[in-house]
Write an enzyme that holds these catalytic residues in place. Structure first.
Site, short mmCIF file in Angstrom:
data_model
loop_
_atom_site.label_atom_id
_atom_site.label_comp_id
_atom_site.label_asym_id
_atom_site.label_seq_id
_atom_site.Cartn_x
_atom_site.Cartn_y
_atom_site.Cartn_z
N LYS A 294 73.20 -87.34 56.29
CA LYS A 294 72.40 -87.59 57.50
C LYS A 294 73.30 -87.20 58.66
O LYS A 294 74.18 -87.94 59.06
CB LYS A 294 72.01 -89.07 57.57
N CYS B 258 87.93 -87.74 68.53
CA CYS B 258 88.32 -89.13 68.29
C CYS B 258 89.83 -89.31 68.31
O CYS B 258 90.32 -90.36 68.68
CB CYS B 258 87.72 -89.63 66.98
P1 NAP Z 1 77.07 -93.17 66.48
O1 NAP Z 1 75.86 -93.72 67.10
O2 NAP Z 1 77.99 -94.09 65.78
O3 NAP Z 1 76.60 -92.01 65.51
C1 NAP Z 1 77.28 -91.55 64.35
C2 NAP Z 1 76.25 -91.30 63.26
O4 NAP Z 1 75.67 -92.54 62.82
C3 NAP Z 1 75.08 -90.43 63.72
O5 NAP Z 1 74.65 -89.64 62.64
C4 NAP Z 1 74.06 -91.49 64.08
O6 NAP Z 1 72.74 -91.01 64.13
C5 NAP Z 1 74.27 -92.49 62.97
N1 NAP Z 1 73.73 -93.82 63.24
C6 NAP Z 1 73.44 -94.39 64.44
N2 NAP Z 1 72.95 -95.62 64.28
C7 NAP Z 1 72.91 -95.85 62.94
C8 NAP Z 1 72.48 -96.94 62.13
N3 NAP Z 1 72.01 -98.07 62.66
N4 NAP Z 1 72.59 -96.84 60.78
C9 NAP Z 1 73.08 -95.72 60.23
N5 NAP Z 1 73.48 -94.65 60.92
C10 NAP Z 1 73.41 -94.71 62.28
O7 NAP Z 1 77.90 -92.39 67.52
P2 NAP Z 1 77.29 -91.45 68.65
O8 NAP Z 1 76.03 -91.96 69.21
O9 NAP Z 1 77.25 -90.11 68.06
O10 NAP Z 1 78.42 -91.59 69.74
C11 NAP Z 1 78.69 -92.86 70.38
C12 NAP Z 1 80.17 -93.06 70.48
O11 NAP Z 1 80.79 -93.05 69.19
C13 NAP Z 1 80.92 -91.96 71.21
O12 NAP Z 1 80.81 -92.02 72.57
C14 NAP Z 1 82.33 -92.17 70.69
O13 NAP Z 1 82.96 -93.20 71.36
C15 NAP Z 1 82.10 -92.56 69.27
N6 NAP Z 1 82.25 -91.42 68.36
C16 NAP Z 1 83.37 -91.36 67.57
C17 NAP Z 1 83.54 -90.28 66.74
C18 NAP Z 1 84.71 -90.18 65.86
O14 NAP Z 1 84.94 -89.11 65.32
N7 NAP Z 1 85.45 -91.22 65.63
C19 NAP Z 1 82.60 -89.26 66.70
C20 NAP Z 1 81.47 -89.36 67.51
C21 NAP Z 1 81.31 -90.45 68.32
P3 NAP Z 1 72.21 -90.48 65.56
O15 NAP Z 1 72.88 -89.19 65.77
O16 NAP Z 1 70.75 -90.36 65.36
O17 NAP Z 1 72.56 -91.50 66.60
#
Ligand code: NAP
Ligand code: MG
Length: 462
Positions: free
Chosen positions: A170, A279
């Site tokens: 996903k 990250c």
């Molecule tokens: P996120 O919401 O944690 O998304 C990561 C993945 O998880 C996406 O595929 C997301 O789908 C999915 N997801 C979201 N809610 C979920 C749930 N309840 N159950 C299962 N899967 C779920 O992160 P983001 O929205 O992409 O970014 C938010 C913040 O996360 C960023 O600003 C950053 O601080 C952090 N981040 C960290 C990394 C890293 O590499 N460590 C990478 C990206 C982001 P959707 O795309 O549909 O939301």
């Protein structure tokens, strides 16, 4: 941009159960560039069943044949490199050169490394009177973020396939087109039907259904700490293996004897690359008080150079989030020496390369992951002070140390609570384990350590 109006399940593109779609937006001009299905729980179930059905055959496939498929996958990604790079640029916004060199180049290197590891890894070993078998964990549910759309996928799927696991992916809703190109490459590589499946969709719908599916044996997640916590809780309740790669707030520690100009310039480049959406980015620069003002001037000058070439951040929501953090930095008393919260352009989700000086360790901009082009420069008095600041967040993903000599930098790095440290500008190594201490995560990706995440052991006694 090419967009499939289907999901890749059991070796073919199949229509989704429902009619919901995700609109993919180019963050540079805010135009819709494609639509992909938003899969639901039924789609996830179909994909998991396909992965489960394919598991016995793939798990029994000789490692040399799995290695051959991974080599073919590497070659398919290489052949499609231009199209993938253009797609990453279109849906993430990263500059074309960076897309080609890093967003596509790095996953090709990782796929290549797992083609090699699948062929050479010891899937059986002798321990005293036992033979230990390293067997695939089973069906993997992989949930990935948008920041390095292809790398995050390959860093999970390649080791999973090398191990003999099957996968349901996903990907992030903001970057599904790159995921579709990856599925095409898997197909071209001759990976058997059902071994890899793609369900595009929303996190709280498709992502959650995948995390909660009883047919998934291992959850591998990269993304925010908030969602990671939930995935970990779901996995714990079901006694499933879980790997979490979460956020970071890495320290770039410049010790007094270091080449200051090089340390600052490489440090600024590290933060501004990918518009700060990395990250492992070294978003806190730690400088000795005697060289502090010199470092601040160098960093501000370096950041200004990025204003013309930096790409947008991925979405309007991300832009607003990052701007909110910049405003918070100003409110909490940090000194803005480059950039700021104002929109640098009329169109597109751009944020100015921003540098804060006089940041103190308890400020929000020194504690929270911003995930945008924002650098905080902190002052330290001596090495113990620097170490306290470096280790003084809930995160521990990466970092850097610069010193007059390597031994001094290594001595400091040994005391850091973090998973990866670059010594005097050391290069990225696709075989080195990557992952977090503390709240930066659980488990490791890349290299042999990344492969081990997808294996479980069985001991036979003789
Ligand atoms: P996120 O919401 O944690 O998304 C990561 C993945 O998880 C996406 O595929 C997301 O789908 C999915 N997801 C979201 N809610 C979920 C749930 N309840 N159950 C299962 N899967 C779920 O992160 P983001 O929205 O992409 O970014 C938010 C913040 O996360 C960023 O600003 C950053 O601080 C952090 N981040 C960290 C990394 C890293 O590499 N460590 C990478 C990206 C982001 P959707 O795309 O549909 O939301
Ligand atoms: Mg999200």
């Amino acid at each position: 941009m090419k967009a499939h109006d289907a999901l890749y399940i059991d070796g073919a593109w199949r229509p989704a159960d429902g009619a919901d779609v995700i609109e993919v937006v180019d963050p540079a001009d805010e135009q819709v560039i494609g639509r992909v299905p938003a899969g639901n729980a039924l789609d996830v179930d179909t994909a998991v069943r396909a992965a489960r059905a394919a598991l016995p055959g793939w798990a029994a496939t000789p490692p040399a044949e799995r290695a051959a498929r991974l080599a073919a996958l590497r070659d398919a990604l290489t052949a499609g490199a231009d199209e993938i790079a253009a797609t990453v640029t279109a849906e993430l916004g990263s500059p074309p050169q960076f897309s080609r060199a890093v967003h596509v180049g790095m996953p090709i290197a990782v796929a290549d490394s797992y083609a090699g590891l699948a062929a050479t890894h010891a899937f059986e070993e002798r321990v005293g009177n036992s033979t230990v078998l390293h067997e695939p964990v089973g069906v993997v549910g992989a949930i990935t973020p948008w920041n390095y759309p292809l790398h995050q996928i390959v860093a999970k799927v390649a080791p999973a396939l090398a191990a003999g696991c099957t996968v349901v992916l996903k990907p992030a809703e903001d970057t599904p087109l790159t995921a579709q190109l990856f599925a095409g490459a898997v197909h071209q590589a001759g990976v058997p039907a059902g071994v890899f499946n793609l369900v595009t969709g929303l996190g709280p719908v498709a992502g959650q259904a995948l995390a909660e599916h009883p047919g998934v044996d291992l959850l591998s997640f990269t993304g925010s700490t908030a969602v990671g916590r939930r995935i970990g809780a779901v996995a714990g309740a079901a006694v499933k293996k879980v790997a979490l790669e979460l956020g970071g707030k890495s320290a770039n520690v410049i010790l007094p004897g270091a080449d200051l100009a090089r340390a600052v310039n490489v440090g600024v480049a590290n933060v501004m690359a990918n518009s700060g959406q990395t990250c492992s980015a070294w978003t806190r620069m730690l400088v000795h008080r005697d060289r502090y003002e010199e470092a601040v001037e160098l960093a501000a000058a370096a950041a200004v150079k990025y204003a013309e070439r930096i790409g947008p951040v991925v979405s309007a929501a991300q832009r607003d989030r990052v701007r909110g953090y910049i405003e918070k930095g100003v409110t909490e008393g940090a000194r803005l020496v480059a950039g700021g919260p104002e929109a640098p352009r009329e169109q597109g989700y751009f944020v100015s390369p921003t540098v804060f000086a006089d940041v103190t360790p308890e400020m929000t901009v020194a504690q929270e992951e911003i995930f945008g082009p924002v650098l905080s420069i902190l002052r330290y008095d001596d090495e113990d002070d620097a170490l306290r600041i470096a280790n003084g967040t809930v995160y521990g993903l990466a970092g850097a140390v610069w010193a007059a000599d390597e031994a001094e930098a290594v001595a400091f790095a040994r005391r850091m609570d973090t998973g990866q440290v670059d010594i005097n500008g050391g290069r990225f190594n696709p075989l080195a384990p990557f992952g977090g201490y503390k709240q930066s995560g659980v488990g490791r990706e890349l290299g042999a350590h990344g492969l081990a995440e997808y294996l479980q052991t069985k001991s036979l006694q003789f």
